[in-house]
Design a protein around this motif. Structure first.
Motif, PDB file in Angstrom:
ATOM      1  N   UNK A 196       0.827  -1.210   0.000  1.00 52.20           N
ATOM      2  CA  UNK A 196       0.000   0.000   0.000  1.00 52.20           C
ATOM      3  C   UNK A 196       0.860   1.258   0.000  1.00 52.20           C
ATOM      4  N   UNK A 197       2.092   1.108   0.459  1.00 57.41           N
ATOM      5  CA  UNK A 197       3.034   2.221   0.526  1.00 57.41           C
ATOM      6  C   UNK A 197       4.370   1.589   0.166  1.00 57.41           C
ATOM      7  N   UNK A 198       5.344   2.295  -0.349  1.00 51.95           N
ATOM      8  CA  UNK A 198       6.600   1.669  -0.784  1.00 51.95           C
ATOM      9  C   UNK A 198       7.300   0.880   0.316  1.00 51.95           C
ATOM     10  N   UNK A 199       8.563   0.612   0.118  1.00 54.74           N
ATOM     11  CA  UNK A 199       9.351  -0.146   1.090  1.00 54.74           C
ATOM     12  C   UNK A 199       9.450   0.618   2.405  1.00 54.74           C
ATOM     13  N   UNK A 200       9.525  -0.115   3.499  1.00 59.09           N
ATOM     14  CA  UNK A 200       9.639   0.538   4.804  1.00 59.09           C
ATOM     15  C   UNK A 200      11.014   1.200   4.923  1.00 59.09           C
ATOM     16  N   UNK A 201      11.017   2.413   5.426  1.00 56.25           N
ATOM     17  CA  UNK A 201      12.292   3.083   5.707  1.00 56.25           C
ATOM     18  C   UNK A 201      12.649   2.854   7.171  1.00 56.25           C
ATOM     19  N   UNK A 202      13.778   2.262   7.418  1.00 58.30           N
ATOM     20  CA  UNK A 202      14.256   2.053   8.797  1.00 58.30           C
ATOM     21  C   UNK A 202      15.325   3.122   9.056  1.00 58.30           C
ATOM     22  N   UNK A 203      15.047   3.974  10.037  1.00 62.10           N
ATOM     23  CA  UNK A 203      15.922   5.130  10.253  1.00 62.10           C
ATOM     24  C   UNK A 203      17.128   4.778  11.126  1.00 62.10           C
ATOM     25  N   UNK A 204      18.116   4.149  10.502  1.00 64.75           N
ATOM     26  CA  UNK A 204      19.375   3.872  11.187  1.00 64.75           C
ATOM     27  C   UNK A 204      19.433   2.482  11.778  1.00 64.75           C
ATOM     28  N   UNK A 205      20.585   1.790  11.536  1.00 68.45           N
ATOM     29  CA  UNK A 205      20.805   0.490  12.201  1.00 68.45           C
ATOM     30  C   UNK A 205      22.123   0.510  12.959  1.00 68.45           C
ATOM     31  N   UNK A 237     -10.551  13.785  44.422  1.00 73.09           N
ATOM     32  CA  UNK A 237     -10.713  15.242  44.415  1.00 73.09           C
ATOM     33  C   UNK A 237      -9.455  15.936  44.939  1.00 73.09           C
ATOM     34  N   UNK A 238      -9.000  16.943  44.219  1.00 74.82           N
ATOM     35  CA  UNK A 238      -7.865  17.748  44.658  1.00 74.82           C
ATOM     36  C   UNK A 238      -6.506  17.156  44.319  1.00 74.82           C
ATOM     37  N   UNK A 239      -6.514  16.016  43.632  1.00 74.13           N
ATOM     38  CA  UNK A 239      -5.256  15.313  43.376  1.00 74.13           C
ATOM     39  C   UNK A 239      -5.033  15.106  41.874  1.00 74.13           C
ATOM     40  N   UNK A 240      -3.817  15.354  41.407  1.00 68.67           N
ATOM     41  CA  UNK A 240      -3.448  15.038  40.021  1.00 68.67           C
ATOM     42  C   UNK A 240      -2.411  13.925  40.049  1.00 68.67           C
ATOM     43  N   UNK A 241      -2.786  12.760  39.552  1.00 66.88           N
ATOM     44  CA  UNK A 241      -1.873  11.608  39.523  1.00 66.88           C
ATOM     45  C   UNK A 241      -1.364  11.410  38.096  1.00 66.88           C
ATOM     46  N   UNK A 242      -0.078  11.131  37.977  1.00 64.88           N
ATOM     47  CA  UNK A 242       0.527  10.930  36.656  1.00 64.88           C
ATOM     48  C   UNK A 242       1.110   9.518  36.592  1.00 64.88           C
ATOM     49  N   UNK A 243       0.727   8.787  35.542  1.00 63.24           N
ATOM     50  CA  UNK A 243       1.236   7.417  35.357  1.00 63.24           C
ATOM     51  C   UNK A 243       1.788   7.248  33.947  1.00 63.24           C
ATOM     52  N   UNK A 244       2.919   6.591  33.832  1.00 56.49           N
ATOM     53  CA  UNK A 244       3.361   6.137  32.518  1.00 56.49           C
ATOM     54  C   UNK A 244       2.470   4.992  32.070  1.00 56.49           C
ATOM     55  N   UNK A 245       2.206   4.953  30.761  1.00 51.76           N
ATOM     56  CA  UNK A 245       1.414   3.851  30.232  1.00 51.76           C
ATOM     57  C   UNK A 245       2.209   3.177  29.115  1.00 51.76           C
ATOM     58  N   UNK A 246       3.070   2.273  29.548  1.00 50.79           N
ATOM     59  CA  UNK A 246       3.860   1.464  28.626  1.00 50.79           C
ATOM     60  C   UNK A 246       3.939   0.080  29.241  1.00 50.79           C
ATOM     61  N   UNK A 247       4.332  -0.906  28.450  1.00 56.76           N
ATOM     62  CA  UNK A 247       4.355  -2.278  28.960  1.00 56.76           C
ATOM     63  C   UNK A 247       5.570  -2.545  29.840  1.00 56.76           C
ATOM     64  N   UNK A 248       6.611  -1.726  29.649  1.00 55.41           N
ATOM     65  CA  UNK A 248       7.871  -1.976  30.349  1.00 55.41           C
ATOM     66  C   UNK A 248       8.835  -2.818  29.505  1.00 55.41           C
ATOM     67  N   UNK A 249       8.356  -3.305  28.344  1.00 60.85           N
ATOM     68  CA  UNK A 249       9.203  -4.106  27.440  1.00 60.85           C
ATOM     69  C   UNK A 249       9.507  -3.299  26.182  1.00 60.85           C
ATOM     70  N   UNK A 250      10.719  -3.435  25.689  1.00 57.57           N
ATOM     71  CA  UNK A 250      11.094  -2.728  24.473  1.00 57.57           C
ATOM     72  C   UNK A 250      11.210  -3.663  23.284  1.00 57.57           C
ATOM     73  N   UNK A 251      10.783  -3.199  22.109  1.00 56.23           N
ATOM     74  CA  UNK A 251      10.933  -3.959  20.863  1.00 56.23           C
ATOM     75  C   UNK A 251      11.576  -3.053  19.818  1.00 56.23           C
ATOM     76  N   UNK A 252      12.550  -3.606  19.102  1.00 53.59           N
ATOM     77  CA  UNK A 252      13.238  -2.819  18.081  1.00 53.59           C
ATOM     78  C   UNK A 252      12.387  -2.760  16.809  1.00 53.59           C
ATOM     79  N   UNK A 253      12.755  -1.843  15.922  1.00 53.53           N
ATOM     80  CA  UNK A 253      12.050  -1.729  14.638  1.00 53.53           C
ATOM     81  C   UNK A 253      12.096  -3.076  13.911  1.00 53.53           C
ATOM     82  N   UNK A 271      14.381  -0.722   3.599  1.00 48.78           N
ATOM     83  CA  UNK A 271      15.705  -0.163   3.363  1.00 48.78           C
ATOM     84  C   UNK A 271      16.133   0.552   4.629  1.00 48.78           C
ATOM     85  N   UNK A 272      17.408   0.425   4.945  1.00 49.77           N
ATOM     86  CA  UNK A 272      17.939   1.190   6.069  1.00 49.77           C
ATOM     87  C   UNK A 272      18.436   2.522   5.528  1.00 49.77           C
TER      88      UNK A 272
END
Ligand SMILES: NC(=O)c1ccc[n+]([C@@H]2O[C@H](COP(=O)([O-])OP(=O)(O)OC[C@H]3O[C@@H](n4cnc5c(N)ncnc54)[C@H](O)[C@@H]3O)[C@@H](O)[C@H]2O)c1
Length: 319
Positions: A196-205, A237-253, A271-272
């Protein structure tokens, strides 16, 4: 609860709104359709087409228990070229919404914040007390809203939760990601596989990661929706709580590319190319705070994310 969902015609707002309707909440969507789609508005929700600065007209009807605020401009590159659009929509727009909530006594807010508020991390995984030094007008505008919410909560009794999403992926059966232009990796990899779109561009290896490509943290839209339900219930009430929302696991391109090949059976041509300005080797959330304090327990895997995105985007089954 009776809930206003701003941005409920967009990717994340339409999916979370659908889950809220399924849980028998009364949902009103406010969206100007600038990047959203009328047919994405959750079935069973009322749709009001308009800018977030007109939120008072909706909230003024009375009886609202809370707001889930997804509406925003969210393209990093565009924010560099058009900072005025980002400060106006994200900051002025959110301030108008907060003022309307105050006037009409709406007690709860769940806000879509972002990992972009942190900028280049000093340490990974990123915790909520990490330094916030955004590197784009987009990240800066979202951080400004987080700071505004903190002050409104303290002064006016608002109960608020900001969820700092890392990367969101996957789809419901009939709602998913349709950004234009698309900048997120999973739909771009799928488009490269289908042609649907050309080859994937991978920005740096040559990044300092296991395979040299950038590493990111992905959460399935269903797990993200579950976090919103927990956040709504946790507002105080009166409180602002901030949470990260990520799985904690990393996956490369390249790992994401392999996942698409694995679930679809279709090779992904790529293509890289050179590194992209502003990129970072590794962005992974510490998810300890939201797991410990809200009991969030994500269950969807990377293959689930890729499989559901594939089915939504191509209309075809996986292998
Ligand atoms: N997609 C991600 O991976 C990701 C990551 C971090 C944070 N976020 C945040 O999540 C939220 C939703 O993102 P998304 O990916 O669903 O984006 P999206 O563009 O699909 O949805 C945003 C919705 O807000 C609406 N909108 C924009 N400006 C508006 C305005 N002034 N008044 C009324 N409606 C307006 C758009 O029409 C659209 O329907 C955003 O706040 C974004 O910053 C997303």
């Amino acid at each position: 609860m009776k809930l206003l969902v701003t941005g409920g015609a967009g990717y994340i707002g339409s999916c979370v709104g659908t889950v809220l309707v399924a849980q028998h909440h009364e949902v009103v969507v406010l969206d100007d359709l600038s990047t959203g789609f009328a047919d994405a508005v959750p079935d069973g929700a009322e749709f009001v087409q308009g800018d977030i600065t007109t939120a008072a007209d909706v909230l003024g009807r009375g009886g609202f228990d809370g707001v889930l605020h997804f509406a925003a401009k969210s393209q990093v590159g565009e924010s560099v070229a058009k900072p005025d659009l980002y400060w106006r929509t994200n900051v002025t727009g959110s301030m108008a919404l907060l003022d309307a909530m105050r006037v009409h006594d709406v007690p709860r807010l769940v806000f879509s914040s972002t990992a972009a508020t942190y900028g280049e991390p000093e340490a990974v995984p990123i915790t909520e007390d990490a330094r916030t030094k955004p590197t784009s007008p987009y990240g800066a505008s979202k951080l400004a809203v987080d700071m505004m919410i903190t002050d409104y909560a303290a002064a006016f009794g608002l109960g608020a939760v900001s969820l700092r999403y890392f990367n969101v992926g996957g789809a419901l059966a009939d709602r998913g990601e349709r950004h234009d232009p698309e900048s997120h990796l999973v739909p771009l990899v799928i488009d490269a596989a289908t042609g649907a779109r050309g080859r994937l561009q991978v920005f740096g290896d040559d990044w300092p990661t296991e395979d040299g490509t950038c590493v990111r943290d992905y959460v399935h839209i269903n797990d993200l929706a579950a976090a919103h339900v927990l956040a709504l219930a946790a507002t105080t009430a009166g409180k602002h709580q901030i949470f990260n929302l990520g799985s904690g696991d990393g996956y490369s391109v390249l790992q994401m590319l392999s996942a698409v090949e694995r679930v679809s059976g279709v090779p992904v041509p790529y293509d890289v190319t050179g590194r992209r300005a502003g990129d970072t080797a590794r962005l992974v959330a510490s998810s300890s705070k939201i797991r410990n304090e809200l009991g969030w327990d994500p269950t969807f895997t990377i293959d689930d994310i890729v499989r559901d995105a594939w089915v939504f985007r191509t209309g075809k089954p996986t292998v």
